[in-house]
Design a protein around this motif. Structure first.
Motif, PDB file in Angstrom:
ATOM      1  N   GLU A 190     -65.592 -71.754  22.130  1.00 44.37           N
ATOM      2  CA  GLU A 190     -65.638 -70.427  21.541  1.00 44.37           C
ATOM      3  C   GLU A 190     -66.956 -70.204  20.818  1.00 44.37           C
ATOM      4  OE1 GLU A 190     -62.914 -68.061  18.359  1.00 44.37           O
ATOM      5  OE2 GLU A 190     -61.894 -69.162  19.954  1.00 44.37           O
ATOM      6  N   PHE A 191     -67.480 -71.260  20.150  1.00 43.51           N
ATOM      7  CA  PHE A 191     -68.753 -71.153  19.444  1.00 43.51           C
ATOM      8  C   PHE A 191     -69.898 -70.942  20.431  1.00 43.51           C
ATOM      9  CE2 PHE A 191     -72.285 -72.514  16.784  1.00 43.51           C
ATOM     10  CZ  PHE A 191     -71.952 -71.936  15.568  1.00 43.51           C
ATOM     11  N   ALA A 192     -69.820 -71.626  21.569  1.00 40.64           N
ATOM     12  CA  ALA A 192     -70.853 -71.472  22.599  1.00 40.64           C
ATOM     13  C   ALA A 192     -70.860 -70.054  23.152  1.00 40.64           C
ATOM     14  CB  ALA A 192     -70.614 -72.476  23.724  1.00 40.64           C
ATOM     15  N   THR A 193     -69.663 -69.496  23.293  1.00 35.98           N
ATOM     16  CA  THR A 193     -69.559 -68.108  23.771  1.00 35.98           C
ATOM     17  C   THR A 193     -70.192 -67.159  22.770  1.00 35.98           C
ATOM     18  OG1 THR A 193     -67.494 -68.676  24.893  1.00 35.98           O
ATOM     19  CG2 THR A 193     -67.953 -66.336  24.548  1.00 35.98           C
ATOM     20  N   SER A 194     -69.943 -67.418  21.486  1.00 36.53           N
ATOM     21  CA  SER A 194     -70.527 -66.587  20.433  1.00 36.53           C
ATOM     22  C   SER A 194     -72.046 -66.649  20.489  1.00 36.53           C
ATOM     23  CB  SER A 194     -70.036 -67.052  19.061  1.00 36.53           C
ATOM     24  OG  SER A 194     -68.630 -66.962  18.963  1.00 36.53           O
ATOM     25  N   GLN A 195     -72.587 -67.850  20.710  1.00 38.83           N
ATOM     26  CA  GLN A 195     -74.044 -68.007  20.804  1.00 38.83           C
ATOM     27  C   GLN A 195     -74.601 -67.201  21.976  1.00 38.83           C
ATOM     28  OE1 GLN A 195     -76.233 -70.167  18.715  1.00 38.83           O
ATOM     29  NE2 GLN A 195     -77.450 -68.548  19.656  1.00 38.83           N
ATOM     30  N   MET A 196     -73.846 -67.187  23.059  1.00 35.41           N
ATOM     31  CA  MET A 196     -74.267 -66.431  24.236  1.00 35.41           C
ATOM     32  C   MET A 196     -74.329 -64.931  23.922  1.00 35.41           C
ATOM     33  SD  MET A 196     -72.363 -66.202  27.930  1.00 35.41           S
ATOM     34  CE  MET A 196     -70.974 -65.333  27.175  1.00 35.41           C
ATOM     35  N   LYS A 240     -69.366 -56.059  25.185  1.00 32.06           N
ATOM     36  CA  LYS A 240     -68.704 -57.363  25.263  1.00 32.06           C
ATOM     37  C   LYS A 240     -68.429 -57.919  23.863  1.00 32.06           C
ATOM     38  CE  LYS A 240     -70.684 -58.736  29.725  1.00 32.06           C
ATOM     39  NZ  LYS A 240     -71.629 -59.659  30.421  1.00 32.06           N
ATOM     40  N   ILE A 241     -69.432 -57.774  22.993  1.00 31.66           N
ATOM     41  CA  ILE A 241     -69.242 -58.265  21.617  1.00 31.66           C
ATOM     42  C   ILE A 241     -68.121 -57.495  20.928  1.00 31.66           C
ATOM     43  CG2 ILE A 241     -70.330 -58.452  19.341  1.00 31.66           C
ATOM     44  CD1 ILE A 241     -72.999 -58.893  20.775  1.00 31.66           C
ATOM     45  N   LYS A 242     -68.124 -56.189  21.136  1.00 33.47           N
ATOM     46  CA  LYS A 242     -67.099 -55.346  20.510  1.00 33.47           C
ATOM     47  C   LYS A 242     -65.709 -55.761  20.963  1.00 33.47           C
ATOM     48  CE  LYS A 242     -66.727 -51.100  21.911  1.00 33.47           C
ATOM     49  NZ  LYS A 242     -66.999 -49.663  22.142  1.00 33.47           N
ATOM     50  N   ASN A 243     -65.545 -55.999  22.241  1.00 30.15           N
ATOM     51  CA  ASN A 243     -64.240 -56.415  22.771  1.00 30.15           C
ATOM     52  C   ASN A 243     -63.863 -57.818  22.299  1.00 30.15           C
ATOM     53  OD1 ASN A 243     -63.958 -54.003  24.166  1.00 30.15           O
ATOM     54  ND2 ASN A 243     -64.897 -54.792  26.035  1.00 30.15           N
ATOM     55  N   ALA A 244     -64.882 -58.667  22.109  1.00 34.13           N
ATOM     56  CA  ALA A 244     -64.611 -60.059  21.727  1.00 34.13           C
ATOM     57  C   ALA A 244     -64.154 -60.187  20.280  1.00 34.13           C
ATOM     58  CB  ALA A 244     -65.861 -60.911  21.950  1.00 34.13           C
ATOM     59  N   VAL A 245     -64.646 -59.312  19.423  1.00 30.52           N
ATOM     60  CA  VAL A 245     -64.350 -59.475  17.989  1.00 30.52           C
ATOM     61  C   VAL A 245     -63.109 -58.704  17.535  1.00 30.52           C
ATOM     62  CG1 VAL A 245     -66.756 -59.911  17.409  1.00 30.52           C
ATOM     63  CG2 VAL A 245     -65.870 -57.573  17.302  1.00 30.52           C
ATOM     64  N   ILE A 246     -62.614 -57.806  18.357  1.00 31.18           N
ATOM     65  CA  ILE A 246     -61.450 -57.010  17.954  1.00 31.18           C
ATOM     66  C   ILE A 246     -60.265 -57.937  17.680  1.00 31.18           C
ATOM     67  CG2 ILE A 246     -59.726 -55.329  18.719  1.00 31.18           C
ATOM     68  CD1 ILE A 246     -61.923 -53.885  20.243  1.00 31.18           C
ATOM     69  N   GLY A 247     -59.790 -57.936  16.440  1.00 31.57           N
ATOM     70  CA  GLY A 247     -58.630 -58.736  16.059  1.00 31.57           C
ATOM     71  C   GLY A 247     -58.873 -60.224  16.024  1.00 31.57           C
ATOM     72  N   ASN A 248     -60.131 -60.648  16.110  1.00 27.70           N
ATOM     73  CA  ASN A 248     -60.447 -62.080  16.158  1.00 27.70           C
ATOM     74  C   ASN A 248     -61.384 -62.433  14.998  1.00 27.70           C
ATOM     75  OD1 ASN A 248     -61.288 -64.720  16.765  1.00 27.70           O
ATOM     76  ND2 ASN A 248     -61.265 -64.345  18.984  1.00 27.70           N
ATOM     77  N   ASN A 249     -60.813 -62.771  13.865  1.00 29.04           N
ATOM     78  CA  ASN A 249     -61.631 -63.077  12.688  1.00 29.04           C
ATOM     79  C   ASN A 249     -62.495 -64.324  12.871  1.00 29.04           C
ATOM     80  OD1 ASN A 249     -60.827 -60.864  11.253  1.00 29.04           O
ATOM     81  ND2 ASN A 249     -59.310 -61.934  10.007  1.00 29.04           N
ATOM     82  N   LYS A 250     -61.997 -65.278  13.635  1.00 32.16           N
ATOM     83  CA  LYS A 250     -62.788 -66.490  13.873  1.00 32.16           C
ATOM     84  C   LYS A 250     -64.053 -66.154  14.657  1.00 32.16           C
ATOM     85  CE  LYS A 250     -62.504 -71.238  15.577  1.00 32.16           C
ATOM     86  NZ  LYS A 250     -61.645 -72.261  16.240  1.00 32.16           N
TER      87      LYS A 250
END
Length: 662
Positions: free
Chosen positions: A2-8, A28-38
């Motif tokens: 998940e951290f590697a995806t964030s770096q991408m 993509k970032i917007k969809n990834a962070v919705i409801g995902n605090n981590k």
């Protein structure tokens, strides 16, 4: 992984000029962070915020792309307060305010939505908003562009207007003219924030409240428009905030308590909102607002006490708001249930406190509420509701009957003393506890002797050095009540515990209330005939010096009257006390001067001193009369026979008769 995806995701924003690529990355970032605090936390740690800010600066002409970037910032801010703090520290707020000058409405709305999340958070940068009047001006200036801007600006102002300075700054933007049309908007999301805004602007601010109460919109007075939002068919939050608005206008002296909107609209609406079927938040705020509305008005307290079974209804606040089945159905965390229960109990105690503040019949009704004293005793052990419970007990302790019954059946003084012994309790709680104990130490209270044995004199005396004004006043009040009708040993203990130096400081305090209470304390101490001579032989020098100072000072007539009443008490003592007064040449001169005073109350108090000094059956009376004649007291009294006040005339006549007998 998940951290590697964030770096991408973060890398996809670096030095890319392709607008389409950037838009896709932001999506993509917007969809990834919705409801995902981590995921939000990971992105922030990897530096996504500075990169989004750089994008806003580099592509400021492309408002659609910038709007997407702001939407991502908004989503990040909705994660945790730590996220919000990071955005603030990175300078996002200033950048968003710059965006408000853009001509694109959609981009402005995006900036405002992000600012709303930031400024309504627990780490809201309120000082930033008021650091520059131009920021407020720009914020309010764009308010009318759309329903979204109306909603967001009103929300920001409502959450950030905390002090009189804030209210003044907001009112300089001419926001009132913009808000008035919004409260008649058909959109709930528009008129509710506008209503909140009006409420916080008028809270404890008579000037603003008066402007709001006198304002009109389309020939309709604003209070009338607000009252329409209390109707039963409106959403509960609208009813609540409309009631708050009128309550705040009343408490700021913009509306009379007898006003129809206060007595027949707001009060019943708040009582109705306390019903069990409402949301916990609505019930809590309704009770809190009701307590504030009726706090100082006896008639409103009487009306509330008989409205829709309010006293019995509030007892339901002591029950857990959710049963087990409901808790499982909504998957409510246990800590949320306990928090709600604490808020409900605190609100109930606050309302009971206001209800029972003045009327004895209401106090009896409140005290007889099933289990109330048990709940209060338990609440004293709970830091969440302790202050509200103490205030409720303070109101109830003003009843002589309850002091002898309920407060005798329940040893309330024990947990109250424990609070005084707890150094972690703040001054607000301690002040209310001291005020309650001040009633419990009255001579007719069954708890008085037990409190004396617990060392209450030293505890009260300790707080005389506090920087908290209310705590000092309440402590002096408690000592005054202790001294009333007390034995010589108690009076001596009070004087020894407080000390002459502290008494002298209290008599010279800048607060008239502190000085008045201190004089009341001394009047109770120096009373009781023979006790006066004993106490005066030890503490006379400091006491007489304090009286000298007060009579010489340019104080109010009320303070002079209290000072002369103390002197009259001393003059009511034995030969030692009377001799002490008449031997003080400066003090006698001041007494004669007060007889000349044009204030009738002062003259009456001064004549009382003379009467006590002249008492014929006391030893040394002829010598004192001769001395008073030499000072011109008899001549002044003869001049006062021409006064028009009947009470003063009778006292003067009695005093002159004493002279004639000699």
């Amino acid at each position: 992984m998940e951290f590697a995806t964030s770096q991408m995701y973060v890398d996809s924003l670096v030095e890319v000029d392709d607008i389409t690529h950037l838009s896709q990355s932001l999506e993509k970032i917007k969809n990834a962070v919705i409801g995902n605090n981590k995921q939000k936390h990971n992105l922030i740690m990897l530096g996504v915020v500075p990169r989004l800010m750089k994008l806003l600066l580099d592509f400021r002409e492309n408002t659609r792309l910038c709007s997407d970037a702001v939407i991502v910032l908004t989503s990040l801010a909705k994660g945790t307060d730590i996220n919000v703090k990071t955005l603030i520290d990175c300078g996002v707020v200033s950048l968003l305010f710059e965006g408000l000058s853009n001509s694109d409405t959609y981009f402005i709305e995006s900036c405002l939505q992000c600012l709303r999340v930031i400024f309504t958070s627990a780490v809201s940068p309120v000082d930033k908003l008021y650091s520059d009047q131009s920021l407020l001006n720009s914020l309010v200036g764009i308010m009318g562009r759309s329903a979204v801007t109306q909603e967001c600006v009103a929300c920001i102002v409502a959450h950030c207007c905390w002090t009189a300075d804030h209210q003044e700054a907001v009112m300089r933007t001419d926001i009132l003219e913009i808000l008035l049309p919004l409260i008649v908007s058909p959109l709930f999301k528009v008129y509710l924030p506008a209503l909140k805004c009006l409420s916080v602007l008028s809270f404890r601010n008579p000037v603003v409240a008066d402007r709001i109460a006198k304002a009109t919109h389309e020939a309709n007075p604003v209070p009338d428009l607000v009252s329409r939002l209390m109707h039963w068919d409106r959403p509960y939050p609208a009813q609540l905030w409309a009631s708050k608005c009128i309550a705040y206008l009343h408490r700021a002296d913009a509306l009379e308590s007898s006003d129809y909107l206060v007595e027949y609209m707001t009060l019943p609406t708040l009582v109705r909102l306390c019903d069990k079927g409402r949301d916990v938040e609505v019930r809590v705020e309704a009770a809190d607002t009701l307590a504030y509305l009726i706090e100082l008005d006896v008639e409103l307290q009487k009306i509330a006490s008989v409205t829709d079974h309010l006293v019995e209804k509030l007892s339901g606040y002591f029950l857990l708001p959710f049963n087990t089945a409901d808790n499982e159905a909504v998957n409510l965390p246990k800590f949320c249930e306990l928090t709600a229960a604490g808020e409900l109990r605190a609100a109930a105690f606050k309302t009971y406190s206001s209800l029972a503040a003045n009327d004895e019949v209401i106090r009896k009704k409140v005290a007889e509420t099933d289990g109330l004293m048990d709940h209060a005793m338990c609440a004293l052990e709970d830091s969440r509701v302790r202050l509200s419970a103490c205030r409720c007990l303070l109101s109830l302790s003003r009843s002589v009957r309850l002091l002898r019954t309920s407060f005798h059946d329940y040893p309330v003084y024990k947990p109250l003393i424990a609070i005084l012994d707890d150094s972690s309790c703040d001054d607000d709680i301690v002040s209310v506890v001291v005020a309650t104990l001040s009633n419990l130490v009255l001579e007719f209270s069954p708890s008085a002797e037990s409190l004396l044995e617990s060392g209450i004199v030293k505890k009260f005396s300790k707080y005389l050095d506090s920087s908290n004004y209310s705590l000092v006043v309440n402590s002096v009040w408690g000592l005054m009540n202790l001294a009333f009708g007390a034995e010589l040993r108690v009076k001596t203990e009070i004087l020894e515990s407080v000390g002459l130096e502290r008494i002298s400081q209290l008599l010279r305090d800048n607060s008239a209330e502190v000085v008045t209470k201190t004089l009341g304390l001394l009047r109770n101490v120096f009373s009781g005939g023979a006790d006066i001579d004993v106490l005066l032989s030890t503490y006379g020098d400091g006491l007489i010096a304090g009286v000298h100072w007060l009579l010489d000072a340019d104080g109010s007539s009320r303070l002079v009257v209290h000072c002369l009443c103390l002197l009259g008490n001393i003059a009511d003592g034995g030969e030692v006390a009377k001799q002490r007064i008449t031997s003080e040449q400066e003090l006698m001169r001041q007494l004669v001067d007060r007889l000349h005073n044009g204030d009738t109350e002062v003259q009456i108090a001064a004549v009382n001193v003379v009467l006590n000094l002249l008492r014929l059956d006391d030893q040394g009376s002829p010598e004192r009369q001769h001395k008073l004649i030499g000072l011109g007291v008899q001549r002044v009294l003869q001049e006062l026979l021409s006064c028009t006040d009947s009470v003063l005339f009778e006292k003067v006549k009695t005093a002159l008769q004493q002279f004639s007998v000699s």
